[in-house]
Design an enzyme around this catalytic site. Structure first.
Site, PDB file in Angstrom:
ATOM      1  N   GLY A 166      46.841  39.158  47.424  1.00 34.34           N
ATOM      2  CA  GLY A 166      45.805  39.203  48.454  1.00 34.34           C
ATOM      3  C   GLY A 166      46.274  40.122  49.547  1.00 34.34           C
ATOM      4  O   GLY A 166      47.454  40.479  49.601  1.00 34.34           O
ATOM      5  N   CYS A 198      52.607  39.061  44.006  1.00 29.83           N
ATOM      6  CA  CYS A 198      52.450  39.851  45.227  1.00 29.83           C
ATOM      7  C   CYS A 198      52.428  38.940  46.457  1.00 29.83           C
ATOM      8  O   CYS A 198      53.422  38.318  46.774  1.00 29.83           O
ATOM      9  CB  CYS A 198      51.202  40.735  45.099  1.00 29.83           C
ATOM     10  SG  CYS A 198      51.041  41.910  46.438  1.00 29.83           S
ATOM     11  N   TYR A 199      51.276  38.825  47.119  1.00 26.72           N
ATOM     12  CA  TYR A 199      51.205  37.904  48.266  1.00 26.72           C
ATOM     13  C   TYR A 199      51.633  36.502  47.840  1.00 26.72           C
ATOM     14  O   TYR A 199      52.273  35.772  48.607  1.00 26.72           O
ATOM     15  CB  TYR A 199      49.773  37.897  48.812  1.00 26.72           C
ATOM     16  CG  TYR A 199      49.579  36.945  49.963  1.00 26.72           C
ATOM     17  CD1 TYR A 199      50.055  37.242  51.222  1.00 26.72           C
ATOM     18  CD2 TYR A 199      48.930  35.725  49.768  1.00 26.72           C
ATOM     19  CE1 TYR A 199      49.894  36.357  52.272  1.00 26.72           C
ATOM     20  CE2 TYR A 199      48.761  34.831  50.812  1.00 26.72           C
ATOM     21  CZ  TYR A 199      49.242  35.151  52.066  1.00 26.72           C
ATOM     22  OH  TYR A 199      49.079  34.282  53.099  1.00 26.72           O
ATOM     23  N   HIS A 204      51.949  43.839  40.313  1.00 33.21           N
ATOM     24  CA  HIS A 204      50.731  43.222  39.755  1.00 33.21           C
ATOM     25  C   HIS A 204      50.728  43.308  38.229  1.00 33.21           C
ATOM     26  O   HIS A 204      50.329  44.332  37.666  1.00 33.21           O
ATOM     27  CB  HIS A 204      49.488  43.929  40.316  1.00 33.21           C
ATOM     28  CG  HIS A 204      49.210  43.566  41.727  1.00 33.21           C
ATOM     29  ND1 HIS A 204      48.401  42.513  42.086  1.00 33.21           N
ATOM     30  CD2 HIS A 204      49.670  44.090  42.889  1.00 33.21           C
ATOM     31  CE1 HIS A 204      48.356  42.413  43.397  1.00 33.21           C
ATOM     32  NE2 HIS A 204      49.124  43.363  43.910  1.00 33.21           N
ATOM     33  N   GLU A 238      48.699  42.020  36.291  1.00 35.26           N
ATOM     34  CA  GLU A 238      47.331  41.953  35.757  1.00 35.26           C
ATOM     35  C   GLU A 238      46.648  43.318  35.699  1.00 35.26           C
ATOM     36  O   GLU A 238      45.576  43.428  35.131  1.00 35.26           O
ATOM     37  CB  GLU A 238      46.493  40.961  36.587  1.00 35.26           C
ATOM     38  CG  GLU A 238      46.095  41.424  37.998  1.00 35.26           C
ATOM     39  CD  GLU A 238      47.176  41.224  39.045  1.00 35.26           C
ATOM     40  OE1 GLU A 238      48.349  41.029  38.669  1.00 35.26           O
ATOM     41  OE2 GLU A 238      46.852  41.274  40.247  1.00 35.26           O
ATOM     42  N   ASP A 265      23.856  40.487  31.981  1.00 34.12           N
ATOM     43  CA  ASP A 265      23.951  39.036  32.174  1.00 34.12           C
ATOM     44  C   ASP A 265      22.621  38.330  31.938  1.00 34.12           C
ATOM     45  O   ASP A 265      22.548  37.357  31.184  1.00 34.12           O
ATOM     46  CB  ASP A 265      24.427  38.713  33.604  1.00 34.12           C
ATOM     47  CG  ASP A 265      25.710  39.434  33.949  1.00 34.12           C
ATOM     48  OD1 ASP A 265      26.431  39.828  33.009  1.00 34.12           O
ATOM     49  OD2 ASP A 265      25.987  39.629  35.143  1.00 34.12           O
ATOM     50  N   LYS A 323      32.345  38.927  33.014  1.00 36.44           N
ATOM     51  CA  LYS A 323      31.477  39.976  32.452  1.00 36.44           C
ATOM     52  C   LYS A 323      31.871  40.380  31.018  1.00 36.44           C
ATOM     53  O   LYS A 323      31.033  40.438  30.123  1.00 36.44           O
ATOM     54  CB  LYS A 323      31.569  41.202  33.363  1.00 36.44           C
ATOM     55  CG  LYS A 323      30.568  42.272  33.074  1.00 36.44           C
ATOM     56  CD  LYS A 323      29.268  41.878  33.663  1.00 36.44           C
ATOM     57  CE  LYS A 323      28.314  42.995  33.908  1.00 36.44           C
ATOM     58  NZ  LYS A 323      27.256  42.528  34.812  1.00 36.44           N
TER      59      LYS A 323
END
Ligand code: XMP
Length: 578
Positions: A54, A81-82, A169, A171, A227, A367
């Protein structure tokens, strides 16, 4: 029913938490996102917790924190991270408040260790960093597991307590072995088993729809996007076509061929509202006012459909294509909230919501997972792989002006007196656009960092005359200009598709700006971007040969004075221009 989440991601700041949860699900393990401050007692069911990244500093007043009891619950915790900084801060380590920070690629040196979290990962490797503060001293009982040239604690571990932190990160795709870090944490440290595959969930979702709807019927407002189309198709399969209606509102602000395409989705009815939308927008030049008018007009048309078809009586429920990030306040894009407000304001819909008559079959999916479900349902790739397209349509890509004005020469380029939107922090602001003469992304970035009076830089690619001789002209939205933009957008889409470029870009808006001459009053701006979720984006390069072909074809319209290329990253330049 979804499985109980084996991994819970604690949201310490917006966009990262969703990417982390999604990456865990990609490994076949069901993960959900919760508020960072959720009490430890409510998280007991999960095998592992991830404290997300964050933008805050642990020293900022009111910055997100976690219940310290999570660190002694016996569950494994990974701080990213944060998240690593919060862990270090709460457990007695020291976080150093950085001034400049480190953004982008870096090289990690990971120690050789027997810890399952880092199994098979020791050595030098590429990682992606985005931080200002760093952990300076690890808490007692922790070891430094890895460092970079500028970050002494790029990874830390307390193996005995199964507590881990990484400053980078895992991810994001730029961390070369990021997936292995998450996989080690999920399987080796937490001992999760695979329990998630969105494709296998189709029969379960259908059963949920039947249970929720009972003997009633369902109607959807379908936008033609992924969607709502997938949600509508699921409901038709679950309940049978005679119990499900779908209405698509043709605003006249759609792309070429869109309404015909939407008609091909089985069972959709089209409500023609083209004239009303254009009439309501006539004469409006102010960007936010245009958006407002379109929102209001949607409300009126939806109300008309609901009244005419008696959809608020007891027999009916409202179906919506809401997806997981939309259900979590900090996670959806700001726009998700905006779109929802418009829809929610319809009185009939509000009554349905108040009485709980809502079906949202995709509300726990991301998504990409919706796309997988769609593929399982046999929906065409042409529908599932579409780029996002904004609800207000071409209207927010057709810029207007309330005055005639010339361009202004500056030391850095030509300042074009248009109003185009940008973001800095949470602020949206309208500012003029700077035109330069070379397709130079590095220079554009330098300019947007340095000059605060504009938030967008474009380059002239091919123009009929020098930019200095062009003028901005007073104009609003007309059928003629929308038609011009629709044709330009159609050309760009066709060439992008034929060359395969559309599979490399995340989204590719084409914008019409009232910059030109009396004979050729408008110009076209190309805005191809790369992004993960639309929250941030990079302007994307294009093969010169393809670009040349696009320009040549766009300039066959004698009303187009030139073709420009948007070189701005987001932030500060939003993806859309209004
Ligand atoms: P910006 O322009 O904020 O856009 O960088 C981020 C993403 O959101 C889309 N967008 C919208 N989608 N209604 C929508 O349905 C809207 O009003 C709207 N405004 C922006 C945009 O296309 C991009 O994908």
């Amino acid at each position: 029913m979804n499985p109980n989440p084996q991994i819970i991601v604690l949201d310490a700041g917006g966009q990262y938490c969703h990417l982390e949860a999604r990456k865990v699900r990609d490994l076949g393990v069901y993960a959900e996102v919760r508020e960072s401050e959720t009490p430890a007692a409510e998280l007991r069911g999960a095998k592992g917790l991830i404290v997300s990244g964050g933008p805050s500093s642990v020293y900022d007043p009111g910055s997100p924190t976690v219940d310290p009891a999570i660190f002694s619950s016996g569950q494994a915790v990974l701080g990213i991270c944060y998240g690593q900084q919060v862990m270090a801060h709460l457990l007695g380590g020291k976080v150093h408040k950085g001034v400049k920070g480190e953004y982008g690629l870096a090289t990690l040196e990971l120690e050789e260790t027997a810890d399952p979290m880092f199994a098979g990962l020791s050595g030098r490797q590429q990682i992606w960093m985005s931080h200002r503060d760093v952990v300076e001293t690890v808490p007692q009982g922790f070891q430094v597991a890895g460092h970079t040239d500028t970050c002494a604690v790029a990874a830390m571990a307390s193996s005995a307590r199964k507590l881990y932190g990484v400053q980078f990160h895992p991810e994001v795709v730029h961390t070369a072995r990021g997936r292995e870090y998450l996989s080690n944490f999920v399987f080796r440290v937490c001992g999760c088993r695979k329990d998630w595959d969105p494709r296998h969930r189709v029969p379960l979702i259908e059963q949920e729809i039947r249970d929720c709807v009972g003997r009633r019927k369902v109607f959807f407002f379908v936008s033609g996007g992924v969607d709502s189309s997938v949600a509508f198709t699921l409901a038709r399969r679950a309940l049978g076509p005679e119990r499900v209606r779908g209405v698509y509102v043709d605003t006249g602000l759609m792309r070429e061929g869109e309404t015909d395409f939407v008609r091909s989705i089985a069972g959709l009815e089209v409500e023609d509202a083209q004239r009303e939308f254009l009439a309501a927008l006539e004469g409006s030049t102010e960007p936010e006012r245009k958006r407002h008018i379109i929102g209001e007009e949607f409300v009126l048309v939806q109300e008309r459909v609901i009244e005419r078809q008696h959809l608020v009586n007891e027999d009916w429920m409202l179906g919506q294509g809401t997806i997981y990030p939309d259900t979590i306040e900090s996670g959806g894009t700001a726009k998700a909230a905006l779109i929802k407000t418009h829809h929610n304001r319809v009185a009939g819909i509000q009554r349905l919501i108040a009485s709980g008559r809502i079906v949202e079959p995709l509300k726990s999916f991301y998504k990409d997972e919706v796309r997988e479900v769609g593929r399982e349902l046999g929906l065409p790739a042409e529908l599932l792989d579409r780029h996002p397209f904004p609800g207000p349509g071409l209207a927010i890509r057709c810029l207007c002006s309330d005055r005639n004005a010339g361009v202004e020469a500056t030391a850095d380029g030509w300042l074009i007196p248009l109003r185009s939107v940008g973001v800095q922090g949470d602020e949206r602001s309208y500012k003029p656009v700077l035109a330069i003469d070379a397709l130079d992304m590095a220079r554009a970035t330098e300019l947007t960092n340095r000059l605060s009076y504009m938030n967008r830089v474009i380059a002239g690619v091919r123009t009929r005359l020098a930019v200095s001789a062009m003028r901005v002209r007073a104009c609003s939205l007309t059928a003629e200009r929308i038609g011009r933009l629709r044709r330009a957008d159609g050309i760009v889409r066709r060439l992008s598709h034929e060359s395969g470029y559309d599979r490399r870009v995340w989204q590719f808006p084409v914008i019409l700006i009232p910059l030109g001459t009396q004979e050729a009053p408008d110009s076209v701006v190309l805005r191809p971007v790369d992004s993960v979720d639309g929250m941030t984006a990079q302007s994307m390069e294009m093969d010169p040969e393809l670009l040349a072909r696009m320009c040549a074809e766009l300039l066959t319209d004698s009303a187009v004075a030139g073709v420009f290329y948007d070189l701005t990253h987001k932030p500060p330049g939003t993806i859309e221009w209004e």
